[in-house]
Design a protein around this motif. Sequence first.
Motif, short mmCIF file in Angstrom:
data_model
loop_
_atom_site.label_atom_id
_atom_site.label_comp_id
_atom_site.label_asym_id
_atom_site.label_seq_id
_atom_site.Cartn_x
_atom_site.Cartn_y
_atom_site.Cartn_z
N PHE A 28 1.16 -0.99 0.22
CA PHE A 28 0.42 0.03 -0.69
C PHE A 28 1.19 1.20 -0.22
N LYS A 29 1.95 1.24 0.72
CA LYS A 29 2.59 2.65 1.03
C LYS A 29 3.41 2.93 0.10
N ARG A 30 4.26 1.46 -0.96
CA ARG A 30 4.65 1.33 -2.18
C ARG A 30 4.26 2.41 -3.04
N TYR A 31 2.22 1.56 -3.43
CA TYR A 31 2.50 2.01 -4.95
C TYR A 31 1.11 2.88 -4.51
N TYR A 32 0.18 3.62 -3.10
CA TYR A 32 -0.44 4.55 -2.99
C TYR A 32 -0.33 5.62 -3.95
N PRO A 33 0.63 6.42 -3.64
CA PRO A 33 1.40 7.70 -4.85
C PRO A 33 0.83 7.52 -5.90
N ALA A 34 0.59 6.41 -6.43
CA ALA A 34 0.88 6.36 -7.80
C ALA A 34 -0.20 6.23 -8.33
N SER A 35 -1.14 5.48 -7.57
CA SER A 35 -2.55 5.51 -7.33
C SER A 35 -3.21 6.74 -7.57
N LEU A 36 -2.57 7.44 -6.47
CA LEU A 36 -3.17 8.14 -6.10
C LEU A 36 -2.61 9.81 -7.13
N PHE A 37 -2.58 9.61 -8.03
CA PHE A 37 -1.45 10.74 -8.87
C PHE A 37 -2.31 10.40 -10.22
N ILE A 38 -2.57 8.73 -10.53
CA ILE A 38 -3.43 8.50 -11.82
C ILE A 38 -4.70 8.54 -11.57
N SER A 39 -5.73 8.53 -10.84
CA SER A 39 -6.45 9.25 -9.74
C SER A 39 -7.42 10.52 -10.22
N ILE A 40 -6.31 11.51 -9.74
CA ILE A 40 -6.14 12.60 -9.52
C ILE A 40 -6.00 13.01 -11.08
N PHE A 77 -9.21 4.01 -8.47
CA PHE A 77 -8.09 4.01 -7.44
C PHE A 77 -7.65 2.70 -7.05
N ILE A 78 -8.64 2.05 -6.45
CA ILE A 78 -8.08 0.65 -6.08
C ILE A 78 -7.50 -0.70 -6.42
N GLY A 79 -7.90 -0.30 -7.81
CA GLY A 79 -8.29 -1.56 -8.80
C GLY A 79 -6.21 -0.98 -9.08
N SER A 80 -5.72 -0.14 -9.42
CA SER A 80 -4.35 0.67 -9.98
C SER A 80 -3.47 -0.16 -8.81
N LEU A 81 -3.85 0.02 -7.50
CA LEU A 81 -3.00 -0.85 -6.00
C LEU A 81 -3.33 -2.51 -7.09
N TRP A 82 -3.77 -2.96 -6.90
CA TRP A 82 -4.23 -3.99 -6.80
C TRP A 82 -3.09 -4.62 -7.74
N ILE A 83 -3.54 -3.67 -9.03
CA ILE A 83 -2.43 -4.10 -10.38
C ILE A 83 -1.25 -3.75 -9.80
N MET A 84 -1.20 -2.98 -9.70
CA MET A 84 0.40 -1.78 -9.39
C MET A 84 1.31 -3.77 -8.58
N PHE A 86 0.51 -6.67 -7.97
CA PHE A 86 0.54 -7.67 -8.88
C PHE A 86 1.54 -7.92 -10.38
N THR A 87 1.92 -6.83 -10.62
CA THR A 87 2.74 -6.95 -11.65
C THR A 87 3.26 -5.63 -12.39
N TYR A 88 3.45 -5.15 -11.72
CA TYR A 88 4.73 -4.13 -11.18
C TYR A 88 6.07 -4.57 -10.85
N GLY A 89 6.96 -4.44 -11.93
CA GLY A 89 8.26 -5.28 -12.19
C GLY A 89 7.95 -6.40 -13.37
N LYS A 90 7.32 -6.47 -13.57
CA LYS A 90 6.47 -7.15 -14.89
C LYS A 90 6.06 -6.45 -16.08
N PHE A 91 6.80 -6.21 -17.08
CA PHE A 91 6.61 -4.76 -17.47
C PHE A 91 5.17 -4.57 -19.05
N TYR A 92 5.03 -6.37 -19.40
CA TYR A 92 4.52 -6.95 -20.69
C TYR A 92 2.92 -7.48 -19.70
N LEU A 93 3.36 -8.32 -18.71
CA LEU A 93 2.24 -8.55 -18.10
C LEU A 93 0.98 -7.42 -17.31
#
Length: 160
Positions: A28-40, A77-84, A86-93
Amino acid sequence: MLKYSRFLLLLMMILPWFSLPFIDKKSFKRYYPASLFISIVVWLESYIAKKRRWWWFYESIHPKIRGETPLIWGPFFIGSLWIMKFTYGKFYLYLLINLLVDSFFSYRLVNWFQKLGISSLVRMTRLQLLFVFQFKALLLYGFQLLKEKRNIVDHNKSTS
């Protein structure tokens, strides 16, 4: 149908938040800023979309709240957190998962929203909407990449 549509939008905004306890604190702490950014970004995009009539929301949870708001601050917002998570670092996935989710929204949910009288596309095709979603997916991933690189630089500075 009107009350049902409002209730459905409210549910769509609230239900994803019930999954939040299942995301570990570190993720949550790791991906919250990115999810907040894209939601804004998406929230700001809704103003452009209204002005250019890309889509139109006939229904909202409240007259003073934009129709997109439940979708942005709920599943997006929540979906962005979950997708990040499970998939961050695996760009094609990451791209594949986003393509699947965004295609489902663009081709299935848009039809469903139109049938329920919630919203419809006006000056944008489903394919154009899918491209917009994919651009935002790249923006989200890029934001996280920059954030991670900055954290590495900050960590190196503090240890030297």
